[in-house]
Design a protein around this motif. Structure first.
Motif, mmCIF file in Angstrom:
data_model
loop_
_atom_site.group_PDB
_atom_site.id
_atom_site.type_symbol
_atom_site.label_atom_id
_atom_site.label_comp_id
_atom_site.label_asym_id
_atom_site.label_seq_id
_atom_site.Cartn_x
_atom_site.Cartn_y
_atom_site.Cartn_z
ATOM 1 N N GLN A 41 0.828 -1.207 0.000
ATOM 2 C CA GLN A 41 0.000 0.000 0.000
ATOM 3 C C GLN A 41 0.863 1.259 0.000
ATOM 4 O O GLN A 41 0.553 2.234 -0.693
ATOM 5 C CB GLN A 41 -0.937 -0.005 1.204
ATOM 6 N N ARG A 45 0.907 4.180 -2.837
ATOM 7 C CA ARG A 45 0.728 5.611 -2.559
ATOM 8 C C ARG A 45 1.917 6.423 -3.066
ATOM 9 O O ARG A 45 1.757 7.504 -3.630
ATOM 10 C CB ARG A 45 0.527 5.838 -1.064
ATOM 11 N N GLU A 48 1.688 6.785 -6.801
ATOM 12 C CA GLU A 48 0.680 7.782 -7.162
ATOM 13 C C GLU A 48 1.205 9.196 -6.930
ATOM 14 O O GLU A 48 1.000 10.086 -7.761
ATOM 15 C CB GLU A 48 -0.595 7.548 -6.356
ATOM 16 N N ASP A 49 1.878 9.407 -5.797
ATOM 17 C CA ASP A 49 2.455 10.723 -5.514
ATOM 18 C C ASP A 49 3.497 11.099 -6.564
ATOM 19 O O ASP A 49 3.542 12.239 -7.027
ATOM 20 C CB ASP A 49 3.100 10.745 -4.122
#
Length: 71
Positions: A41, A45, A48-49
């Motif tokens: 996870q 994240r 995505e950032d």
């Protein structure tokens, strides 16, 4: 009669030790699975950032390249 009873007792103790070790392995595998899930996870994240941060830079780079070609 002593030796057969001793053999049965040692076999029982051996099986009990194996059971305890199997339980410890099960606990550690569950903990490892939880850590892998959390790490997955976090990586998601972070990706995505990174993608969000790279989008404006890619657009600016494309615009700069387009400007250089026109000159």
């Amino acid at each position: 009669m002593f030796w057969p009873m001793l053999a049965v007792a040692l076999a029982f103790v051996g099986i009990a030790v194996l059971g305890v070790l199997a339980a410890r392995v099960l606990v550690e595998v569950r903990r490892l699975a939880r850590q892998v899930s959390e790490s997955s996870q976090r990586i998601s994240r972070a990706a995505e950032d990174l993608e969000r941060a790279a989008t404006p830079l890619a657009a600016a780079s494309a615009q700069a390249a387009h400007t250089l070609r026109q000159e």
